[in-house]
Enzyme design. Structure first.
Site, PDB file in Angstrom:
ATOM      1  N   THR A  98       3.559  -1.303  -7.074  1.00 37.61           N
ATOM      2  CA  THR A  98       2.292  -0.705  -6.660  1.00 37.61           C
ATOM      3  C   THR A  98       2.261   0.729  -7.168  1.00 37.61           C
ATOM      4  OG1 THR A  98       3.218  -0.014  -4.510  1.00 37.61           O
ATOM      5  CG2 THR A  98       2.042  -2.126  -4.590  1.00 37.61           C
ATOM      6  N   ASP A  99       1.062   1.201  -7.496  1.00 35.15           N
ATOM      7  CA  ASP A  99       0.904   2.522  -8.083  1.00 35.15           C
ATOM      8  C   ASP A  99       0.795   3.600  -7.019  1.00 35.15           C
ATOM      9  OD1 ASP A  99       0.925   1.438 -10.639  1.00 35.15           O
ATOM     10  OD2 ASP A  99      -1.240   1.128 -10.650  1.00 35.15           O
ATOM     11  N   THR A 100       0.695   4.836  -7.470  1.00 34.79           N
ATOM     12  CA  THR A 100       0.573   5.979  -6.576  1.00 34.79           C
ATOM     13  C   THR A 100      -0.603   5.799  -5.620  1.00 34.79           C
ATOM     14  OG1 THR A 100       1.476   7.452  -8.270  1.00 34.79           O
ATOM     15  CG2 THR A 100       0.220   8.474  -6.486  1.00 34.79           C
TER      16      THR A 100
END
Length: 282
Positions: A98-100
């Site tokens: 998952t990204d920031t």
């Protein structure tokens, strides 16, 4: 009407919750996940963990390099496992990136763990408690809801809200005097609440007015949260309101837009009547 959703008591250090299973090989046998495990050679056990987090303050789920100020969820997970003092080097394999800023209700990872001095493997429940202990919330202040409500009451009514508006090209043409009909602070019921396996509080700040100035809601929210966190006093909000100066608003205090909802637009019957030239002359 506008509404901000606030989070309190959430941390992974900020919001992580674990469920753990040992992965054990069992031939020709149907078992629940909790019973499923695989004892590896030389005393190591492979654990499968399921965890969730609010990703707002993390660089994503994957490990961040040492020089990076904002860490990933994996950094905190591996630090928690190392706190158990295993013999082997700790390395987690994350199932889904998952990204920031992205949240997760059910991510997973696995890692190997071998205890010192030939000690038996951790039971699942023991490992859950131990890891969650080392992932306990960072030492941050809980929201002082009483102080926030006291400060909110100062904003209700008709005031010059110049201190709570950001400047833009329309500023000279907008009257800063607004009537704030309501400022509410109540426990909310966010749609993700039922998916979390710990008591996470979702607070809703609700503002009601006929109209708002540019960034007025975000600035009021930022000030009230600052009061709740002890960064601003109730009297400080009063002084800010009385200053009637946009430049008096503290730098970097404006709340981010992500939690803001326009909940509804209300009309009075008179608002729906046709406006004619005769009306303007009467």
């Amino acid at each position: 009407m506008s509404c901000f959703v606030l989070f309190s008591g959430i941390n992974l250090k900020l919001g992580l919750r674990l469920a753990v299973w040992k992965i054990k090989r069992q031939q020709n046998r149907s078992l629940s996940l909790k019973q499923w495990s695989m004892i590896m050679h030389n005393g190591r056990v492979r654990y499968l963990i399921f965890f969730q987090y609010l990703g707002t303050k993390y660089s994503g789920v994957m490990k961040a390099p040492p020089h990076q100020a904002v860490k990933g969820v994996q950094n905190y997970l591996e630090d928690a496992v190392r706190s158990l003092r295993p013999v082997n080097e700790v390395s987690l394999s994350i199932s889904s990136r998952t990204d920031t800023g992205v949240h997760a209700l059910g991510n997973s990872a696995h890692f190997d763990l071998q205890r010192q001095n030939g000690k038996p493997p951790f039971a699942e429940e023991v490992l859950v408690d131990a890891l969650n202990f080392h992932l306990r919330p960072e030492p941050i202040r809980d929201l002082d809801v009483g102080a926030m409500r006291d400060a909110a009451s100062l904003l209700v009514g008709t005031h010059n809200f110049s201190s709570f508006r950001a400047l833009n090209s329309e500023t000279p043409f907008k009257d800063p005097v607004k009537t704030l009909e309501k400022v509410g602070l109540e426990l909310g019921d966010a749609f993700v609440h039922k998916h979390f396996h710990r008591d996470i509080q979702f607070w809703e700040l609700t503002f009601k007015s006929r109209s708002f100035l540019y960034k007025q809601v975000r600035r009021m929210t930022g000030a009230l949260v600052a009061v709740g966190q002890g960064q601003m006093s109730v009297s400080g909000v009063k002084e800010l309101l009385e200053a009637q100066d946009s430049q008096a608003y503290p730098h970097n205090l404006t709340s981010p837009p992500e939690g803001l909802f326009l909940t509804r637009v209300e009309y009075h019957r008179s608002d729906l009547q046709l406006y004619t030239q005769e009306d303007s002359q009467s």
